[in-house]
Design an enzyme around this catalytic site. Structure first.
Site, PDB file in Angstrom:
ATOM      1  N   ARG A  39       0.834  -1.202   0.000  1.00  0.00           N
ATOM      2  CA  ARG A  39       0.000   0.000   0.000  1.00  0.00           C
ATOM      3  C   ARG A  39       0.868   1.251   0.000  1.00  0.00           C
ATOM      4  NH1 ARG A  39      -4.543   1.839   4.553  1.00  0.00           N
ATOM      5  NH2 ARG A  39      -4.933   3.889   3.658  1.00  0.00           N
ATOM      6  N   ASN A  49     -10.728  -4.150  -1.194  1.00  0.00           N
ATOM      7  CA  ASN A  49     -10.633  -3.127  -2.234  1.00  0.00           C
ATOM      8  C   ASN A  49      -9.707  -3.561  -3.366  1.00  0.00           C
ATOM      9  OD1 ASN A  49     -12.308  -0.961  -1.318  1.00  0.00           O
ATOM     10  ND2 ASN A  49     -10.821  -0.543   0.297  1.00  0.00           N
ATOM     11  N   CYS A  97     -19.129  -1.815   1.117  1.00  0.00           N
ATOM     12  CA  CYS A  97     -18.272  -0.684   1.484  1.00  0.00           C
ATOM     13  C   CYS A  97     -18.937   0.050   2.640  1.00  0.00           C
ATOM     14  CB  CYS A  97     -18.101   0.252   0.283  1.00  0.00           C
ATOM     15  SG  CYS A  97     -17.027   1.677   0.583  1.00  0.00           S
ATOM     16  N   TYR A 125     -14.111  10.353  -1.672  1.00  0.00           N
ATOM     17  CA  TYR A 125     -13.174   9.928  -2.710  1.00  0.00           C
ATOM     18  C   TYR A 125     -13.265  10.811  -3.951  1.00  0.00           C
ATOM     19  CZ  TYR A 125     -12.063   5.725  -0.091  1.00  0.00           C
ATOM     20  OH  TYR A 125     -11.621   4.858   0.876  1.00  0.00           O
TER      21      TYR A 125
END
Length: 421
Positions: free
Chosen positions: A90, A144, A164, A244
């Protein structure tokens, strides 16, 4: 009822356990299996999990295993919450895209594509194991990028629904602002995973009064601050975008900001180290406050609600999930995976009707869906050219030189996870 959690050694898991304990009447679990290849983390997390169950007088049994086949055998539902490559991968997703002047984020843009390429083959392998050992089990995907992963599962014929926590987070926040119970708040939630808008906030049900204008008039500053967006964006849209959408509506500002501070992955890695130390304390019998900063707010409540509806009659009849479009958004193919309100039951999820969308939203949804088509193709078949095309199609990239540079960086940083590289 038996549930299996693949990725059960995650520091997220106590949030899930707390929800299972509190909401045991909604989802009466008799056995919970935590599955994870990291035996040391499993020991710490499962110890706290058992103490949480004991403190809240939950009679369910919690077991652990590093063997996926054994863990999912006879499970009624399997919840996926894994991270291929861990926080180290990540951290890379959040840093190398910045070298090309693009957003570094783990679920969208170039970093999101890298995560999809690492994740889809692993998830499909797990799903095949579930199908071999227990073909009737539901797969709930929280891994994800949820939209792409869920589409991979559905296209392979698995019984899967994507989940989600964005929508339930908005529901809870709006309920607090309106001073009503969360169950009274119904969202006109439309879009894709991590690309969605709340077009309405209704009291009492899908046909209730739309109080979104009132919310924006009375609490617009607080809502915009929570989204980390300029109030003017929310006012001009007249709807509430997912946070987002900041990566799209304020891309250059976000890139500058990300270049001046440690990655979120670095922050989370430090937090996880502290959390795991806490989990090893035999006196700890509840989820620590620090876990709230880890992310995933209300994840457990959304997971309980979805599992209860898929397995019985205990959950809410209407929930926000990721599932096949099937004509809901007429400008998308039927096999696109969208994130909308749906009726959920033993047969799965059926999206509710959605009014015609403003081209401002429909255009971006169509663009990102096209990217997701190419991303899934790259994840399933591999190849530099497929990676390049997916990057070029993404609206946060979209330039030849950017896509070329990002393709090389993505492959270089993920070679160990890409069988074809």
């Amino acid at each position: 009822m038996k549930l299996a959690v693949v990725g059960g050694g995650s520091t997220y898991t106590p949030e899930l356990i707390d929800g299972f304990a509190r909401l045991r009447d909604t989802l009466p679990i008799e056995e919970l299996v935590l599955v994870d290849p990291a035996a040391d983390r499993l020991e710490l997390v499962s110890g706290l999990a058992r103490r949480i169950f004991a403190k809240q007088d939950h009679a369910g049994k919690i077991t652990t295993t590093t063997d996926i086949d054994a863990g999912v055998a006879d499970a009624d539902a399997v919840l996926l919450q894994l991270r291929v490559g861990g926080q180290a991968a990540r951290n890379q997703d959040e840093t190398w895209p910045l070298e090309c002047g693009c957003v570094g984020q783990e679920t969208t843009g170039a970093g999101g594509l890298a995560k999809a390429l690492r994740t889809v083959p692993v998830v499909l392998d797990i799903a095949e194991r579930v199908r071999r050992t227990n073909p009737d089990a539901w797969i709930i995907d929280f891994t994800n990028p949820v939209g792409i992963v869920t589409r991979a599962l559905l296209q392979a014929g698995h019984k899967a629904v994507g989940l989600c926590n964005v929508a339930i987070g908005f529901q809870r926040k709006f309920a607090r602002l309106l001073e009503v119970e969360p169950g009274q708040v119904h969202l006109d939630h439309v879009g894709l995973n991590h690309l969605s808008w709340e077009l309405g906030v209704r009291l009492g049900g899908p046909d209730g009064e739309n109080v979104l204008p009132k919310l924006l008039a009375e609490h617009g500053d607080a809502i915009a601050d929570d989204l980390r967006m300029d109030r003017r964006i929310v006012d001009r849209l007249g709807v509430v975008p997912s946070y987002y959408l900041r990566y799209f509506y304020a891309h250059d500002e976000v890139v500058r900001e990300l270049g001046t501070k440690p990655s979120r992955a670095a922050e989370v890695a430090a937090m996880e180290k502290e959390l795991l130390a806490m989990y090893g304390d035999p006196a700890l019998d509840e989820k620590p406050e620090l876990l709230a900063k880890r992310g995933g707010a209300f994840y457990s409540e959304a997971a309980v609600d979805l599992a209860a509806s898929l397995l019985g009659d205990g959950g809410s009849p209407v929930q926000v999930v990721n599932t096949y479009n099937n004509g809901t958004l007429p400008f998308l193919p039927d096999d696109a995976v969208i994130e909308v309100q749906a009726r959920v039951g033993r047969d799965g999820a059926t999206p509710l009707a959605v009014p015609a969308l403003d081209p401002l939203y429909a255009g971006l949804i169509a663009n990102v869906t096209a990217y997701e088509d190419l991303a899934l193709e790259a994840a399933l078949r591999g190849g530099r050219d497929r990676v390049f095309k997916a990057l070029l199609a993404h609206p946060l990239i979209g330039q030849f030189e950017y896509a070329e540079g990002l393709t090389d960086r993505l492959i270089a940083h993920n070679r160990e996870h890409l069988a074809w590289a």
